[in-house]
Design a protein around this motif. Sequence first.
Motif, PDB file in Angstrom:
ATOM      1  N   GLU A 160       0.437   0.568 -12.083  1.00 28.42           N
ATOM      2  CA  GLU A 160       1.801   0.145 -12.335  1.00 28.42           C
ATOM      3  C   GLU A 160       2.243   0.472 -13.757  1.00 28.42           C
ATOM      4  OE1 GLU A 160      -0.485  -1.750 -10.904  1.00 28.42           O
ATOM      5  OE2 GLU A 160       0.270  -1.986  -8.879  1.00 28.42           O
ATOM      6  N   TRP A 169       0.833  -1.216   0.000  1.00 30.05           N
ATOM      7  CA  TRP A 169       0.000   0.000   0.000  1.00 30.05           C
ATOM      8  C   TRP A 169       0.865   1.263   0.000  1.00 30.05           C
ATOM      9  CZ3 TRP A 169       0.645   3.349   4.031  1.00 30.05           C
ATOM     10  CH2 TRP A 169       1.305   2.851   5.168  1.00 30.05           C
ATOM     11  N   ARG A 205       2.304   1.681  -3.555  1.00 23.12           N
ATOM     12  CA  ARG A 205       1.263   2.189  -4.462  1.00 23.12           C
ATOM     13  C   ARG A 205       0.967   3.667  -4.181  1.00 23.12           C
ATOM     14  NH1 ARG A 205      -3.479  -1.023  -6.187  1.00 23.12           N
ATOM     15  NH2 ARG A 205      -2.431  -1.436  -8.127  1.00 23.12           N
TER      16      ARG A 205
END
Length: 152
Positions: free
Chosen positions: A39, A9, A12
């Motif tokens: 991504e 997390w 990201r």
Amino acid sequence: MDFLNRHVWLKRALMLLAILVATPFAGYLLLFIEVAGLEVAFACLLIMLKPFLTWAQFQIDIIRATFKAISNNFHKHLASRPTVYFSHAAGSAAFFAITGVMFVSVAVWLPLFMVVRSMPNNTQHSLPLVAGTPTRCAARRPCALRYKFLES
């Protein structure tokens, strides 16, 4: 790196933050996020950054080379040698001293003030307002200087 693999997390969130910072310059990254995912958009961002980083490194190298050339030319210049610098600095200081305010005041005005100060004190005498009329000085008697002035 192991830390980022354990906390996906956070990885990201950092990728999303990087994309949001780059979005004003490359709005199509938002389209990549919608179509292919975060991504892929981040990979496109990295691919897009490579030419920019190459250009920025080239510009930094040019700036460094320019400053190095300036530094080399300055060190090779005659003014950077101690004897030339000292003579130039001494000449500039002498020129500044001769043309400066203090020199003019000491060389011109001070002698004038000293000459006027050494003269007899005639400060209480003044010229008559109307030519030919005798006036009295501060001592309340007819002034000899005025009569001499009126006779000539």
